[in-house]
Design an enzyme around this catalytic site. Sequence first.
Site, PDB file in Angstrom:
ATOM      1  N   LYS A 238     -13.908  45.269 -66.264  1.00  0.00           N
ATOM      2  CA  LYS A 238     -14.759  45.641 -67.235  1.00  0.00           C
ATOM      3  C   LYS A 238     -15.015  44.396 -68.267  1.00  0.00           C
ATOM      4  CE  LYS A 238     -13.033  50.269 -67.833  1.00  0.00           C
ATOM      5  NZ  LYS A 238     -14.090  51.193 -68.049  1.00  0.00           N
ATOM      6  N   ASP A 249      -7.473  56.098 -71.870  1.00  0.00           N
ATOM      7  CA  ASP A 249      -7.926  56.370 -70.303  1.00  0.00           C
ATOM      8  C   ASP A 249      -7.152  57.546 -70.059  1.00  0.00           C
ATOM      9  OD1 ASP A 249     -10.476  56.732 -68.760  1.00  0.00           O
ATOM     10  OD2 ASP A 249      -9.669  55.064 -67.584  1.00  0.00           O
ATOM     11  N   ARG A 312     -11.582  59.445 -60.590  1.00  0.00           N
ATOM     12  CA  ARG A 312     -11.987  60.478 -59.808  1.00  0.00           C
ATOM     13  C   ARG A 312     -11.229  60.497 -58.370  1.00  0.00           C
ATOM     14  NH1 ARG A 312     -18.193  58.449 -59.479  1.00  0.00           N
ATOM     15  NH2 ARG A 312     -17.515  58.098 -61.658  1.00  0.00           N
TER      16      ARG A 312
END
Length: 458
Positions: A238, A249, A312
Amino acid sequence: MNPEHAYTAASDRAIPLHVLQRQQLPGWLQQQGAEVQAWLQAQAFSAAPGSALLLPGGDGIAAAIIGIGDPLDAYSYAHAPFALPLGDYAMADDSALDADARTALQLGWGLGCYRFDRYKQPLRKPARLLLEHADAEANDILTASLRVRDWVNTPTQDMGPEQLEQAARELAAAHGAEINVISGDALLEQNFPTIHAVGRASHRAPRLIELHWGDAAHPQLAVVGKGVCFDTGGLDIKPADGMRNMKKDMGGAAHALALSGLIMARRLPVRLRLLVPAVENSIGPDAFRPGEVITTRQGVSVEIDNTDAEGRLILCDALSYAGEGSPDLLLDFATLTGAARIALGPDLPALFCNDDGVAQAWLDAGQQQRDPVWRMPLWRPYLRYLTSQIADMANAGSRMAGSVTAALYLERFVPADRPWAHLDVYAWNDSERPGRPAGGEALGLRSAWAMLKARYGG
């Protein structure tokens, strides 16, 4: 935050507090003396939402007024603890608010008192509300909400995978739950390959935290929370501004843990199964790489299109594991996509659900509790954006419909015959607002509890 900073059960010096909506002010003023009427006129006080005014008396403060908006919205009252001077305040007229509004007042006052004080002490303490008979459920909801804030606000050096495990162990000890933790290479031995892959580059071992509580005769409720304690983005790193707040997060895990604590505290008649995959997505010699293929717990092969789509990945193994228990309902919370924030902003969590009844129940609870969620579509034609040429699917792909494709990825690992709801939650306030200090925030938590309470008859 210590609750004694928010409330007091007794006070011999409590200042009378009037709670008024703008439209109630003219009628209230007609019942006051000329001095009070003149004072409010001089102050141009209109009882606008978020306002506060002190009424002077011979010995100092004779009374206080706060202006509110929706009386059933807890945040209507949340400005009061710091808008009013230090002291104790008691409702001047208990009949001014009905029972639901008094509960909202109690909850909103507690939310408004919150300041994260682990490393820096607040400049002042909040004003206290006199509650002779506090609502126990509202206190438990407040505790859960502030837990989310505290856990999300805590920097990663003090809130890594091992500290998330410790938080789960403390909840288990408090409520007589069972807990099991699989960590490090044991994740591979017990077939949790994606959790291991994402977390293996960190000096802190990845782990899957599992908590069980409740009567085996009750319907099983599975709650899963994304526990990425810090996200560098991995090798698809990032930029600095995107990484700055990535201590948050693990906000999905914070919501799942706090909701589980609330379920146990209120003794909801369910068989609770909490799963938190806890990792750091770090950069190192053993970091997983773009282009690798990982075969998940379910046997689905996944090509890594982007290492920053790691949430995910850890959730897919946890959801597969949860589904193996054939739960009556499966919920997951995750700070999953920036796309959800772009679509709905910071205050509206994106709800994806494969069951219309469950989705509507959560939407209705959100309206009732003034803790809204917004349903987004599981638009299955967009599965084409997760196509891989060498594996069953990719973990990311196009920039199109980012929150939808993330939810579709997760749905692939949920049993088709099990009701499932996924909340893509921001867990953060970007700016300071009354009752909503900048930093960690619980969103959709109160409505999730209300939905579960209605479903299971708690």
